[in-house]
Motif scaffolding. Structure first.
Motif, PDB file in Angstrom:
ATOM      1  N   PHE A 209      40.371  35.409  28.932  1.00  0.00           N
ATOM      2  CA  PHE A 209      39.642  36.191  29.921  1.00  0.00           C
ATOM      3  C   PHE A 209      39.290  37.545  29.330  1.00  0.00           C
ATOM      4  CE2 PHE A 209      41.817  33.207  32.866  1.00  0.00           C
ATOM      5  CZ  PHE A 209      40.676  32.698  33.466  1.00  0.00           C
ATOM      6  N   THR A 210      38.117  38.035  29.666  1.00  0.00           N
ATOM      7  CA  THR A 210      37.630  39.301  29.134  1.00  0.00           C
ATOM      8  C   THR A 210      38.237  40.469  29.898  1.00  0.00           C
ATOM      9  OG1 THR A 210      35.745  39.377  30.635  1.00  0.00           O
ATOM     10  CG2 THR A 210      35.445  38.172  28.556  1.00  0.00           C
ATOM     11  N   ASP A 211      37.930  41.668  29.410  1.00  0.00           N
ATOM     12  CA  ASP A 211      38.410  42.866  30.098  1.00  0.00           C
ATOM     13  C   ASP A 211      37.789  43.017  31.481  1.00  0.00           C
ATOM     14  OD1 ASP A 211      40.059  43.480  28.035  1.00  0.00           O
ATOM     15  OD2 ASP A 211      38.813  45.089  27.198  1.00  0.00           O
ATOM     16  N   THR A 212      36.671  42.338  31.725  1.00  0.00           N
ATOM     17  CA  THR A 212      36.100  42.332  33.071  1.00  0.00           C
ATOM     18  C   THR A 212      37.107  41.779  34.078  1.00  0.00           C
ATOM     19  OG1 THR A 212      33.849  42.062  32.219  1.00  0.00           O
ATOM     20  CG2 THR A 212      34.236  41.370  34.500  1.00  0.00           C
ATOM     21  N   ILE A 213      37.946  40.852  33.612  1.00  0.00           N
ATOM     22  CA  ILE A 213      38.966  40.253  34.475  1.00  0.00           C
ATOM     23  C   ILE A 213      40.297  40.985  34.330  1.00  0.00           C
ATOM     24  CG2 ILE A 213      40.186  38.134  35.065  1.00  0.00           C
ATOM     25  CD1 ILE A 213      37.119  38.082  35.545  1.00  0.00           C
ATOM     26  N   LEU A 214      40.757  41.169  33.104  1.00  0.00           N
ATOM     27  CA  LEU A 214      42.109  41.671  32.871  1.00  0.00           C
ATOM     28  C   LEU A 214      42.223  43.189  32.966  1.00  0.00           C
ATOM     29  CD1 LEU A 214      43.132  39.327  29.909  1.00  0.00           C
ATOM     30  CD2 LEU A 214      43.595  39.025  32.348  1.00  0.00           C
ATOM     31  N   LYS A 215      41.126  43.900  32.662  1.00  0.00           N
ATOM     32  CA  LYS A 215      41.125  45.369  32.737  1.00  0.00           C
ATOM     33  C   LYS A 215      39.830  45.810  33.401  1.00  0.00           C
ATOM     34  CE  LYS A 215      43.847  45.738  28.467  1.00  0.00           C
ATOM     35  NZ  LYS A 215      43.874  46.267  27.069  1.00  0.00           N
ATOM     36  N   ASN A 216      39.661  45.397  34.628  1.00  0.00           N
ATOM     37  CA  ASN A 216      38.387  45.568  35.312  1.00  0.00           C
ATOM     38  C   ASN A 216      37.966  47.040  35.389  1.00  0.00           C
ATOM     39  OD1 ASN A 216      36.832  45.896  38.170  1.00  0.00           O
ATOM     40  ND2 ASN A 216      36.335  43.953  37.170  1.00  0.00           N
ATOM     41  N   PRO A 217      36.738  47.344  34.961  1.00  0.00           N
ATOM     42  CA  PRO A 217      36.293  48.748  34.943  1.00  0.00           C
ATOM     43  C   PRO A 217      36.124  49.357  36.336  1.00  0.00           C
ATOM     44  CG  PRO A 217      34.497  47.261  34.358  1.00  0.00           C
ATOM     45  CD  PRO A 217      35.740  46.443  34.374  1.00  0.00           C
ATOM     46  N   ASP A 218      36.002  48.505  37.357  1.00  0.00           N
ATOM     47  CA  ASP A 218      35.848  49.007  38.725  1.00  0.00           C
ATOM     48  C   ASP A 218      37.178  49.114  39.455  1.00  0.00           C
ATOM     49  OD1 ASP A 218      33.048  49.170  38.469  1.00  0.00           O
ATOM     50  OD2 ASP A 218      32.854  47.028  38.924  1.00  0.00           O
ATOM     51  N   GLY A 219      38.259  48.890  38.731  1.00  0.00           N
ATOM     52  CA  GLY A 219      39.569  49.031  39.334  1.00  0.00           C
ATOM     53  C   GLY A 219      40.043  47.823  40.118  1.00  0.00           C
ATOM     54  N   LEU A 220      39.351  46.688  39.994  1.00  0.00           N
ATOM     55  CA  LEU A 220      39.795  45.472  40.683  1.00  0.00           C
ATOM     56  C   LEU A 220      41.024  44.908  39.989  1.00  0.00           C
ATOM     57  CD1 LEU A 220      36.380  43.614  41.234  1.00  0.00           C
ATOM     58  CD2 LEU A 220      37.590  45.091  42.842  1.00  0.00           C
ATOM     59  N   THR A 221      41.924  44.333  40.763  1.00  0.00           N
ATOM     60  CA  THR A 221      43.041  43.619  40.174  1.00  0.00           C
ATOM     61  C   THR A 221      42.507  42.361  39.498  1.00  0.00           C
ATOM     62  OG1 THR A 221      43.447  42.401  42.213  1.00  0.00           O
ATOM     63  CG2 THR A 221      44.635  44.486  41.929  1.00  0.00           C
ATOM     64  N   TYR A 222      43.320  41.764  38.617  1.00  0.00           N
ATOM     65  CA  TYR A 222      42.843  40.589  37.886  1.00  0.00           C
ATOM     66  C   TYR A 222      42.455  39.455  38.826  1.00  0.00           C
ATOM     67  CZ  TYR A 222      47.288  38.276  38.748  1.00  0.00           C
ATOM     68  OH  TYR A 222      48.361  37.693  39.360  1.00  0.00           O
ATOM     69  N   ASP A 223      43.191  39.295  39.951  1.00  0.00           N
ATOM     70  CA  ASP A 223      42.872  38.200  40.858  1.00  0.00           C
ATOM     71  C   ASP A 223      41.585  38.482  41.634  1.00  0.00           C
ATOM     72  OD1 ASP A 223      44.262  40.222  42.125  1.00  0.00           O
ATOM     73  OD2 ASP A 223      45.344  38.896  43.485  1.00  0.00           O
ATOM     74  N   GLN A 224      41.360  39.727  42.002  1.00  0.00           N
ATOM     75  CA  GLN A 224      40.095  40.077  42.650  1.00  0.00           C
ATOM     76  C   GLN A 224      38.924  39.890  41.690  1.00  0.00           C
ATOM     77  OE1 GLN A 224      41.129  44.129  43.707  1.00  0.00           O
ATOM     78  NE2 GLN A 224      41.313  43.605  45.887  1.00  0.00           N
ATOM     79  N   ALA A 225      39.120  40.315  40.446  1.00  0.00           N
ATOM     80  CA  ALA A 225      38.039  40.205  39.463  1.00  0.00           C
ATOM     81  C   ALA A 225      37.701  38.743  39.196  1.00  0.00           C
ATOM     82  CB  ALA A 225      38.440  40.906  38.173  1.00  0.00           C
ATOM     83  N   LEU A 226      38.720  37.910  39.009  1.00  0.00           N
ATOM     84  CA  LEU A 226      38.458  36.495  38.734  1.00  0.00           C
ATOM     85  C   LEU A 226      37.886  35.800  39.954  1.00  0.00           C
ATOM     86  CD1 LEU A 226      38.480  34.177  36.773  1.00  0.00           C
ATOM     87  CD2 LEU A 226      40.907  33.796  37.298  1.00  0.00           C
ATOM     88  N   ALA A 227      38.315  36.203  41.160  1.00  0.00           N
ATOM     89  CA  ALA A 227      37.787  35.598  42.386  1.00  0.00           C
ATOM     90  C   ALA A 227      36.291  35.849  42.531  1.00  0.00           C
ATOM     91  CB  ALA A 227      38.524  36.132  43.605  1.00  0.00           C
ATOM     92  N   GLY A 228      35.781  36.874  41.886  1.00  0.00           N
ATOM     93  CA  GLY A 228      34.346  37.118  41.909  1.00  0.00           C
ATOM     94  C   GLY A 228      33.564  36.181  41.021  1.00  0.00           C
ATOM     95  N   TYR A 229      34.284  35.444  40.175  1.00  0.00           N
ATOM     96  CA  TYR A 229      33.635  34.546  39.218  1.00  0.00           C
ATOM     97  C   TYR A 229      33.948  33.067  39.432  1.00  0.00           C
ATOM     98  CZ  TYR A 229      31.796  38.140  36.085  1.00  0.00           C
ATOM     99  OH  TYR A 229      31.068  39.168  35.545  1.00  0.00           O
TER     100      TYR A 229
END
Length: 542
Positions: A411-431
């Motif tokens: 998983f990219t930093d978009t998921i693991l270190k989200n620049p918008d401050g989303l947790t990893y589960d919120q970030a992945l749920a968007g995808y």
């Protein structure tokens, strides 16, 4: 029936898939055309003209946008590939059960419903009989090559996806790599406390007593106070049922269980008395958090992050990664997953099954779906199980949410270190759906990609080693059986919770255990045991 036989010959089905399916002239929806050839892959796009599917499912709080599944990039990409648009309807969070009941008793149904079908009064069998959803066996045979292949190649999937009469009614949330994906919870301990006290991770009840006693008496948090809570739990249910995680080491679980192929009720077995005696001793000696029945999430978090909690039941994410991240600035804080405690025969046993491949969530087609849309809907649903759909709904968009490295995904930093401050589960749920639930086959690489801590990976491995044969598989009950079971078990469960608490707190002497057993028998437990025995035998005969 002739039409049904011809379909079997044309599709060259294995004997299992359509076993028990009723004739195609049933009132459960229009049948495929006689003589139609089965497709071998999903054509893209599926439709030449624009088409919309009306789709009802509960929202998920992890989708940060608040707009629901239409914002999930996997569904947006699927629309581009298939040519089919989805109009999602989401009931308010927390109201899905009430809204579902209103939906299926009303006059207007969507084309597709995604739901936890174990939560349906009368089960999917009733909705099939009432003409609200349709049987899918023949449609899967002809238009769903990817799900069909999984069913044909995996006997456990075939058995678990089918109702007792062989009917398939949903495209399910699958875990064909079941053990690894299901064995993600267990008992977690403070590893640094173990090391400080020169203790090994406990594997038996006697070793657990030694460890918890040391946690209580030897000041592992080093503050000079006897404030350690050796074993605690969160979201207290108002009773002592959080202690059931230790029960399998006494040969019982806190509900219906298997003894070979015989169904028993664990709380009236002799081993349950031994379990209660041990828990009573632990509680009396201060080894169990006195607030275990009432802890909420905030209190639980406080006890862990303030070095009071020594052990608790949790998962690799909410029970391990959460606290390893919260305590990242504390170099001593460390966690370890303990094996499920061994029984008297030296077997480590769990409270639930790890071999569940077909979960109770899935999408069904309603009888309101236009007849000329069903073929396309089935293909659209089946796309999630294709190689491309599998990756899309497990990982999201390659290059954005994940990359492929050999046989692994990262998983990219978009998921693991989200620049918008989303947790990893919120970030992945968007995808993708893998962090939530959904009609797809969940991939173990999703789990590996998110388990960033070695402690999580090691816990997953050790929890996978437990024997789960005490627990029942998911069983189907008739409407009458389910009604009778609910009627009897309502009072039994209330009585069990009350008595278990009294026994452990010492308010009721364990010399009254036999009287407690006779009271439960008098409430009708034998009738419910027979209901579960019959359901288990039907399951075995599928």
């Amino acid at each position: 029936m002739k039409k049904f036989l011809s379909l079997m010959l044309i599709a060259v089905m294995t004997t299992g898939l359509l076993a028990g399916c009723g004739g195609s002239e049933s009132a459960d929806g229009p049948a495929p055309e006689e003589g139609e050839q089965a497709i071998t892959e999903i054509p893209l796009p599926i439709v030449d003209e624009p088409m919309t599917i009306n789709y009802w499912r509960a929202n998920d709080a992890k989708i940060a946008s608040g707009n629901g599944f239409s914002d999930v990039k996997a569904y947006q990409e699927k629309e581009k590939r298939t040519g089919i648009k989805v109009n999602f309807t989401h009931p308010p969070l927390g109201q899905q059960k009430d809204q579902f009941n209103l939906l299926v008793t009303g006059n207007e149904l969507p084309d597709v419903i995604y739901y936890n079908w174990a939560d349906v009064s009368g089960g999917p069998e009733k909705l099939l009989a009432d003409g609200r959803i349709i049987k899918l066996n023949e449609y899967i045979d002809l238009y769903a090559p990817n799900l069909k292949k999984i069913i044909e190649e995996d006997e456990v999937v075939r058995k678990q996806i089918s109702l007792d009469d062989g009917t398939i009614f949903m495209f399910p949330y699958l875990r064909t790599d079941a053990v690894k994906l299901n064995a993600t919870t267990g008992i977690v301990l403070r590893k640094d406390w173990l090391e400080k006290l020169n203790l090994n991770t406990p594997t038996t009840i006697d070793e657990w007593y030694t460890v918890l006693k040391a946690f209580r008496e030897e000041d592992p948090n080093g503050n000079g106070k006897k404030d350690e809570l050796p074993f605690t739990a969160n979201w207290g249910p108002g009773n002592m049922s959080k202690l059931y995680d230790f029960a399998p080491s006494f040969g019982v679980i806190g509900g219906f269980q298997l003894n070979g192929d015989t169904v028993e009720y664990g709380p009236i077995q002799p081993g349950f008395k031994d379990f209660l005696e041990t828990m009573q001793k632990w509680y009396a000696e201060g080894l169990i958090d006195p607030e275990i029945m009432t802890n909420d999430g905030k209190a639980f978090d406080y006890k862990i992050t303030n070095h009071q909690a020594g052990a608790y039941y949790g998962g690799v994410f909410s029970g391990m990664a959460k606290y390893l991240n919260l305590m990242a600035d504390d170099p001593e804080f460390d966690l370890v997953g303990a094996p499920w405690p061994k029984d008297s025969e030296g077997i480590s046993r769990s409270t639930f099954r790890f071999d569940t491949k077909v979960l109770t969530y899935g999408e069904a087609i309603t009888t309101s779906a236009d007849e000329d849309k069903i073929k396309a809907i089935v293909q659209w649903m089946d796309y999630n199980y294709s190689p491309e759909g599998h990756d899309l709904f497990n990982f999201g968009i390659e290059g954005e949410s994940y990359t492929v490295e050999g046989d692994s995904i990262k998983f990219t930093d978009t998921i693991l270190k989200n620049p918008d401050g989303l947790t990893y589960d919120q970030a992945l749920a968007g995808y993708a759906l893998s962090i939530m639930d959904g009609p797809m086959n969940q991939d173990t690489r999703y789990l590996d990609g998110l388990m960033a801590f070695v402690q999580q990976q090691e816990a997953n491995k050790v929890w996978m080693e437990a024997d789960y044969s005490l627990a029942l598989p998911t069983l189907r009950k008739t409407e009458e059986e389910a009604r009778k079971e609910a009627q009897i078990m309502g009072q039994i469960t209330t009585y069990l919770d009350e008595m278990m608490t009294k026994f452990i707190l010492g308010d009721e002497p364990l010399t009254n255990f036999d009287q407690y057993v006779e009271t439960i028998k008098g409430m009708g437990i034998e009738e419910v045991i027979k209901i579960n025995q019959d359901a288990y035998e039907r399951y075995q005969a599928r």
